[in-house]
Design a protein around this motif. Sequence first.
Motif, mmCIF file in Angstrom:
data_model
loop_
_atom_site.group_PDB
_atom_site.id
_atom_site.type_symbol
_atom_site.label_atom_id
_atom_site.label_comp_id
_atom_site.label_asym_id
_atom_site.label_seq_id
_atom_site.Cartn_x
_atom_site.Cartn_y
_atom_site.Cartn_z
ATOM 1 N N TYR A 31 1.021 -1.554 -0.121
ATOM 2 C CA TYR A 31 0.251 0.196 0.184
ATOM 3 C C TYR A 31 1.099 1.608 0.022
ATOM 4 O O TYR A 31 0.437 2.522 -1.217
ATOM 5 N N GLY A 34 1.226 2.080 -3.456
ATOM 6 C CA GLY A 34 0.915 2.516 -4.442
ATOM 7 C C GLY A 34 -0.752 1.250 -4.707
ATOM 8 O O GLY A 34 -0.627 0.934 -6.115
ATOM 9 N N LYS A 99 1.709 4.870 -11.474
ATOM 10 C CA LYS A 99 1.336 5.452 -10.367
ATOM 11 C C LYS A 99 2.038 4.850 -8.956
ATOM 12 O O LYS A 99 1.803 5.050 -7.730
ATOM 13 N N GLN A 101 4.691 4.202 -5.831
ATOM 14 C CA GLN A 101 4.952 5.724 -5.286
ATOM 15 C C GLN A 101 6.211 4.768 -4.294
ATOM 16 O O GLN A 101 6.715 3.804 -4.199
ATOM 17 N N ALA A 152 -4.164 3.985 1.276
ATOM 18 C CA ALA A 152 -3.929 3.883 -0.183
ATOM 19 C C ALA A 152 -4.725 4.385 -1.608
ATOM 20 O O ALA A 152 -4.334 4.714 -2.546
ATOM 21 N N ALA A 156 -4.772 6.856 -4.240
ATOM 22 C CA ALA A 156 -4.178 7.233 -6.029
ATOM 23 C C ALA A 156 -5.539 8.192 -6.172
ATOM 24 O O ALA A 156 -5.541 8.324 -7.522
ATOM 25 N N CYS A 163 5.364 8.856 -0.101
ATOM 26 C CA CYS A 163 4.823 7.962 0.773
ATOM 27 C C CYS A 163 5.361 7.224 1.058
ATOM 28 O O CYS A 163 6.544 6.161 0.505
#
Length: 287
Positions: A31, A34, A99, A101, A152, A156, A163
Amino acid sequence: MIQTLDFFTPIVDDPYDFGRIAAANALSDVYAMGGKALTAMNIVCFPINDMDNSVLRSILQGGLELIHKAGAVMVGGHSVEDPELKYGLSVTGVVHPQKFQSNAGARPGDLLILTKPLGTGILATALKAGQLDEDVTRQITELMATLNKDAAEAMAEVEANACTDITGFGLLGHSLEMAKASKVGIKIFAEKVPIISETKSFASMGLIPGGSYTNQKFCANNLEISASVDRLFIDIFSDPQTSGGLLISVPKNTAPFLVEKLEERGTPAANIIGEVVEEKPGIIQCC
């Protein structure tokens, strides 16, 4: 693809709860990046000659509950005989490359949002000393067994820059890792950090885990503390957390939307606790 692994010794007495907490902790790294968990494998060290198999069964059932809550599938695992009980998971997940992180993308001007309150290490120490009542024990158990899945998913939906999850190095240690990786400075607003209500009382009694002092030593050369900050906060901010929350760095204009989405999902906390600054890269300022 995301692959991660984590396991540890019991932090609570109930084997089912231990299984839930260990699973939530292992899933947390997915998480923090992401991602979405797909499969999990059990990692078990068990004293087969000293404990009944029902204990192991309860641990695995607790872990399985959290794996299912994550929307993942248990696909097997491995066990060894060991005089000290340990349990955790190896987890495989996925994330879209655009996406993904990491802790290296925090930018000056970002605000920092924390999704769980601090204090589980100190309160677990109090539990081991027999000084924690049933209500607080249940409170921290459920907190540690809470997945960071909702946090998470909220992250998003906005444009987050970085993160990390807050675990063994405490808030200070993980903030320092983010500051160094991102080549920025970080300010933590001490009074804004969410803390489990009973934590300060037990910390003032000296029930602080040894890991907290190790974390403070690790951060000492990169830490500036304002004269107005109570030193008790530093003990709490360096408290090793088990299955702690996410620390998310987001642009200032995005932060209110993330807080709103976290609150909609009922995450344990949704507090703006600091900011990212350009000056003093690699330094944590507590003010």
